[in-house]
Each structure stands twice: as structure tokens, then as C-alpha cells.
Enzyme design. Structure first.
Site, PDB file in Angstrom:
ATOM      1  N   GLU A  38       0.497  -1.171  -0.216  1.00  0.00           N
ATOM      2  CA  GLU A  38       0.244  -0.194  -0.006  1.00  0.00           C
ATOM      3  C   GLU A  38       0.667   1.426  -0.083  1.00  0.00           C
ATOM      4  O   GLU A  38       1.796   1.484   1.004  1.00  0.00           O
ATOM      5  CB  GLU A  38      -1.074  -0.044   1.391  1.00  0.00           C
ATOM      6  N   LYS A 127     -10.035  -2.624   8.917  1.00  0.00           N
ATOM      7  CA  LYS A 127      -8.380  -2.083   8.859  1.00  0.00           C
ATOM      8  C   LYS A 127      -8.949  -1.704  10.694  1.00  0.00           C
ATOM      9  O   LYS A 127      -9.955  -0.682  10.556  1.00  0.00           O
ATOM     10  CB  LYS A 127      -8.157  -1.417   8.383  1.00  0.00           C
TER      11      LYS A 127
END
Length: 206
Positions: A38, A127
């Protein structure tokens, strides 16, 4: 499966990565066994870095962007070919745009209310952020009420030293930032950090 690539459920968060560093750092991570990458959008020229990593590794790794806050950002990321959208918050509009684009949505949540709202909107994984505020005990309480098949990624405060504690509490994956990469880290430094984290991850699963 918590890693769509079939590998370890570790997302490397490369905040501050520059396009010049993108390929050497990504190469080091993937060689070490980290196949989820990411690049947060508050990094320098993030779309350039994402596009380069996607072109080089998108066929065997899951590449995407973090700190994604708007549907228009989702569209821009999708144009690079990347497939992962990670946010610090739960925004149903961002989740919907992500799913409409055929990408994976990993929104940030901190409470059961946010977690269930994210799942209702179509999130693929959750998350837990900021993880250091919730802690393993908070995650354990949330995991008890969430659907068992939902991947839970602990993000913030996770390191090789405490990964086993998070795993025991119910984390099925981890987002790792400075323990893997800090701005200016060479590919060699990242490779060493990644080797330590991969070893801790494998031990936690053992």
C-alpha cells in the site's frame, strides 16, 4: 483466506515512498514474502509509485493505495491498474466506489458500529485503526461479535515483538508501516526489516 494472493496477510504501508524508491523497495518486500503493498496518497507522487509497482508486480502481488478519502481518488487509483483501496475511516461512498470499480475495499474502523457499517457497505476486510488505542483486548472483544469469515487487519502499534499477541486476540492480518519502511530507508534496510517481520508472522501462526 486473508491475503487474496495466497501469501502472508501482511500489508506493507509505504508512507513517504518516492517514485525513485518504489521499485527497489517493492522488490525487497516481495522477495521477503510480503505481497500486499500500500502506498498512502499523502506520499510524494503516489500514483506514479503505485503505477510502477503495479506494472512490475501486479500479476503476483496485490498493489494499492492508502489514505483514500474520496470516490474520485478511487477512480484515479483504478486507472493505474491497482486493486486495493485502504482508508483510515469508514466512508460508505468510498467503499461503494471501490466495489463498483472491481477493487478490494479495506476501510478503517475502531468500533463495532463502524465495523458493521463497513461490512454493510461492502467492505472486503476491516482495518482496525489506530490499533495501539484499541489494543489486542479491544480487538478480541470486537472479533467475538463480528462474522468469523471477515479478515481483521490490525494497523498501528504492530511489530515483530507483539504480533503473536495480536494474532491470539483475533487479528488475521496486519498493516505494518514504520516497522517495515521509513522515508529514506534503502532496499537493503527494508529487506532486513521484512525478514524479521515475516519470521515473527510465521511464528505467530505456528
Amino acid at each position: 483466506m486473508t491475503n487474496p494472493t495466497g501469501g502472508r496477510a501482511i500489508v506493507a504501508i509505504l508512507r513517504g515512498l518516492t517514485p525513485a524508491e518504489a521499485l527497489p523497495v517493492a522488490d525487497a518486500l516481495i522477495r521477503a514474502g510480503v505481497s500486499l503493498i500500500e502506498v498512502p496518497l499523502n506520499s510524494p507522487d503516489p500514483l506514479d509509485s503505485i503505477a510502477a509497482i503495479q506494472k512490475a508486480h501486479g500479476h503476483h502481488a496485490l498493489i494499492g493505495a492508502g489514505t483514500v478519502l474520496t470516490p474520485s481518488q478511487v477512480v484515479a487509483i483504478g486507472a493505474t491498474g491497482a486493486r486495493l483501496i485502504v482508508s483510515p475511516n469508514c466512508d460508505p461512498a468510498v467503499i461503494a466506489a471501490t466495489k463498483s470499480a472491481g477493487m478490494l475495499s479495506y476501510p478503517g474502523v475502531m468500533t463495532p458500529t463502524e465495523a458493521f457499517a463497513a461490512l454493510k457497505a461492502g467492505a472486503d476486510a476491516l482495518k482496525l485503526f489506530p490499533g495501539e488505542l484499541v489494543g489486542p483486548m479491544g480487538l478480541k472483544a470486537m472479533a467475538a461479535v463480528l462474522p468469523k469469515e471477515v479478515p481483521l487487519y490490525a494497523v498501528g502499534g504492530v511489530s515483530a515483538a507483539n504480533m503473536a499477541d495480536w494474532r491470539a486476540a483475533g487479528a488475521t492480518g496486519f498493516g505494518i508501516g514504520s516497522s517495515l519502511y521509513k522515508p529514506g530507508d534503502s532496499a537493503e534496510v527494508v529487506a532486513r526489516k521484512a525478514a524479521d517481520l515475516v519470521a515473527a508472522y510465521d511464528a505467530a501462526l505456528g
